[in-house]
Structure formats: structure tokens, C-alpha cells
Design a protein around this motif. Structure first.
Motif, PDB file in Angstrom:
ATOM      1  N   PRO A   1      11.408 -10.736   9.746  1.00 37.76           N
ATOM      2  CA  PRO A   1      11.333 -11.866  10.585  1.00 37.76           C
ATOM      3  C   PRO A   1      12.029 -13.052   9.895  1.00 37.76           C
ATOM      4  O   PRO A   1      12.053 -13.314   8.861  1.00 37.76           O
ATOM      5  CB  PRO A   1       9.757 -12.246  10.894  1.00 37.76           C
ATOM      6  CG  PRO A   1       9.316 -11.506   9.873  1.00 37.76           C
ATOM      7  CD  PRO A   1       9.952 -10.475   9.674  1.00 37.76           C
TER       8      PRO A   1
ATOM      9  N   THR B   1       4.517 -11.024  11.790  1.00 37.39           N
ATOM     10  CA  THR B   1       5.515 -10.064  12.274  1.00 37.39           C
ATOM     11  C   THR B   1       5.767  -9.285  10.931  1.00 37.39           C
ATOM     12  O   THR B   1       6.100  -9.618   9.820  1.00 37.39           O
ATOM     13  CB  THR B   1       6.884 -10.650  12.827  1.00 37.39           C
ATOM     14  OG1 THR B   1       6.229 -11.411  14.024  1.00 37.39           O
ATOM     15  CG2 THR B   1       7.600  -9.267  13.436  1.00 37.39           C
TER      16      THR B   1
ATOM     17  N   VAL C   1      10.094 -13.258  18.269  1.00 35.99           N
ATOM     18  CA  VAL C   1      10.552 -13.483  16.877  1.00 35.99           C
ATOM     19  C   VAL C   1      11.975 -12.966  16.737  1.00 35.99           C
ATOM     20  O   VAL C   1      12.254 -11.902  17.039  1.00 35.99           O
ATOM     21  CB  VAL C   1       9.375 -12.739  16.144  1.00 35.99           C
ATOM     22  CG1 VAL C   1       9.870 -12.817  14.443  1.00 35.99           C
ATOM     23  CG2 VAL C   1       8.255 -13.306  16.369  1.00 35.99           C
TER      24      VAL C   1
END
Length: 356
Positions: free
Chosen positions: A135, A123, A69
Motif C-alpha cells: 500500500p 492492507t 487503497v
């Protein structure tokens, strides 16, 4: 025999060590975020991510600990997009505002809000070197920006630079709350699309005159120009720039006051002298005072259209067809109540059994 076993074990351990890098890279190849290209196996995941907003560079980002990510600096992102950020030191949260947009970012918590809806992005925000990072999907899903990732390069375009989409549909719901205004077209319940409105959204009549949200009502056929980006909710939501009413003044004149609506399936069709005179709908009410089960009289003034507002033939009103009926609040006290249809929208024709 023991020596041979030791040699085999040593060879297996060496093979696993040599193959570890390839296996790690292979896991990265399976990561394909929305609107992003996957990172190739030979990419250096520890390399800083170069981030640009509307073609101007901002501070670099980084790959998270799993290397899957992309994390980007929140304050630099919001400043580049013209969004105000207020930081709360005590609880380590950031509040973002711009026009009708409001969202709160909580450090360490995978929870983001969009128009009072909570989203999870997989995330949580995290603080690194004194900066709060989010993210990259936050830019797309929460701020409605367009994101394109190529290797370690991320290009973000603001909503104003994103191409728009124009589509037609019949209004099935209107929300005119102070802090959240929207209309739903193209279907009821989980169907269709929700058009989020703000002070910049324009409302135009069929004659080209500027009107207000209060001039709209359910049952109207409209054309909406909205962002190409939508949420993944059901129904999806999208920022909207202009709503144009397609119904002419003469059509609107026949519209009842305090119109009611019911979306569902035709259970029964009644004909008189070869013409359809009545349909029975069971489904979901579109307004609080509307019934879920209603019988509607069909006469020469009833408009029969599809979701695009195009006229359809009465023959499409068959048992099993998915429709939305709009009608006057004047109903009989029978069960089900009986009223007169102003407009019937055919969403989907009845499914015909396959010939054997």
C-alpha cells in the motif's frame, strides 16, 4: 393487484441498478488517506496509477479490489529511494535495509516493522503479475517518505526532500543500544517525542563544538532538527538530523553525576520565610534507580524552566502542577526519599478551579 405489485418491484429493481454506480462512487469519496486527496466519483478506478519518486517515473501501480487503497511496486520504490531489497523466494518475504533502517515485508501479512515496532497499515502486501506490491502508506509510515496523491497520480519524495522541523525540549530518556539509538524530549512516558538517531545525526554543544551521544544526559535542554514526518505511535517517533545542547558549560558544570529524574505531579509545597524550599513529587521514575515518589529541596542554584528551557518563577511550583524533577543520586533513606533538585521543568501549571 398482483400485476401492480410486480410493476412496483420491477421499478424498484431498475432504480437500484441505475443507482448502483453512484452508490459505489460515493463510497470512494469517503476514502481520504493521510496526505492524499480523495478520488472523485467519476474517476476510473481500473485505470493504472502513475507513480513517481523524486519526480522520476517508476512502474505503475493499481487500486486494490475495493478500489480504496493504492498499491505500488515495492522493488521499484526501494530502488528509486536507494534502499537495498533482498527477496526470499521460499517464504515470499522481502528484507529492506539502508543504514539503520531495517524492515521486513511479508506477502499477505498486514504487519510492518519500524524501529522494532510493529505497524498495521490496513492492507497486506500482495503479488500481482510476478511483482510484490505494498500500500502507498508504506512509503510514508515505514520509509518516512512524503506522499501526495491526486487522482491516479502519486508523487513520492524521499526523506531528504522533506522539510524539517526544529523544536526544543528537555531530555527525559536516552537509548544508546547498538541497533537502536534515540532520545526523548518534551515529556516522559507517552508524552513528548522520540528522536531516532543514526550515524549521520550531528550532536553540537552550546558553544558550537561537535560532541557525541554519550555526552548527553537526561535533564539537558536541547534543540532538535528532525523530519516533518512522524509515526502515529505514542509518543511519536521521527528521524533526527541534528541535536544541539542549549545548556551552557557553566550550567552543565552544576549538573550532578548519574543524575536521576522523576516526572509527575506536585503533591505538596513547603515554604520558608515566604520562599519555596521543598516540593514533593509523585509520578514515574525516568531512570531505574530513581524513586516514583520523591521530596526535592529547592535552593538558589536550582534551575526552574519550562519545556523550552525558558526560566519560570518559583510561584509556578504549586500543588497539582505537572513537573519533571532532576536531582542528585544522593538521597536520604526516608520514605519518601529527600534530595536536592538540580533542575525542575514545569510541564503544565496546576488547573485552577473555576470561579463560581
Amino acid at each position: 393487484m398482483n400485476n401492480n405489485m410486480k410493476k412496483v418491484s420491477a421499478l424498484m429493481a431498475l432504480s437500484m441498478a441505475l443507482g448502483g454506480g453512484a452508490a459505489y462512487a460515493a463510497t470512494l469519496d469517503n476514502t481520504k488517506p493521510v496526505h492524499q486527496t480523495s478520488v472523485s466519483a467519476d474517476s476510473d478506478m481500473n485505470k493504472a496509477i502513475n507513480v513517481s519518486v523524486n519526480s522520476a517515473a517508476i512502474s505503475d501501480g493499481y487500486w486494490n479490489k475495493d478500489g480504496k487503497v493504492a498499491m505500488i511496486p515495492l522493488r521499484d520504490l526501494t530502488e528509486a529511494l536507494g534502499i537495498e531489497l533482498a527477496w526470499n523466494k521460499e517464504n515470499k518475504t522481502a528484507e529492506l535495509t539502508r543504514g539503520t533502517l531495517w524492515t521486513q515485508v511479508i506477502t499477505g501479512k498486514d504487519q510492518y516493522s519500524v524501529n522494532k515496532m510493529l505497524l498495521t497499515l490496513g492492507t497486506a502486501p500482495e503479488i500481482t503479475s510476478g511483482k510484490l506490491y505494498v500500500p502507498v502508506s508504506f512509503a510514508e509510515k515505514v520509509l518516512h517518505a512524503q506522499v501526495k496523491t491526486t487522482g491516479n497520480q502519486i508523487a513520492i519524495s524521499s526523506e531528504e526532500d522533506v522539510k524539517t522541523v526544529t523544536e526544543r525540549g528537555v531530555i527525559t530518556r536516552i537509548s544508546n543500544q547498538d541497533d537502536y539509538k534515540s532520545i526523548q524530549i518534551g515529556g516522559a512516558g507517552l508524552d513528548g517525542i522520540v528522536l531516532n538517531l543514526n550515524e549521520d545525526t550531528k550532536f553540537i554543544s552550546a558553544e558550537g563544538k561537535e560532541i557525541a551521544l554519550t555526552d548527553l544526559s537526561i535533564g539537558m535542554n536541547v534543540e532538535a532538527e528532525h523530519s516533518q514526518i512522524t509515526t502515529r505511535s505514542l509518543p511519536p517517533q521521527t528521524p533526527t538530523y541534528q541535536v544541539t545542547v542549549l545548556d551552557t558549560t557553566s550550567e552543565s558544570a552544576t549538573q550532578p553525576k548519574d543524575i536521576l529524574g522523576t516526572a509527575g505531579t506536585i503533591d505538596h509545597v513547603k515554604t520558608d520565610n515566604g520562599s519555596i524550599s521543598q516540593i514533593e513529587i509523585t509520578g514515574t521514575r525516568l531512570t531505574e534507580t530513581a524513586p516514583d515518589h520523591v521530596v526535592l529541596n529547592i535552593n538558589k542554584d536550582t534551575m526552574l524552566v519550562n519545556q523550552e528551557g525558558e526560566a519560570v518563577k518559583a510561584e509556578e511550583l504549586t500543588t497539582g502542577a505537572k513537573v519533571i524533577g532532576f536531582y542528585s543520586p544522593v538521597l536520604t533513606r526516608s520514605l519518601p526519599p529527600i534530595g536536592t533538585a538540580w533542575k525542575v521543568v514545569v510541564e503544565a501549571p496546576a488547573v485552577q478551579p473555576e470561579a463560581k
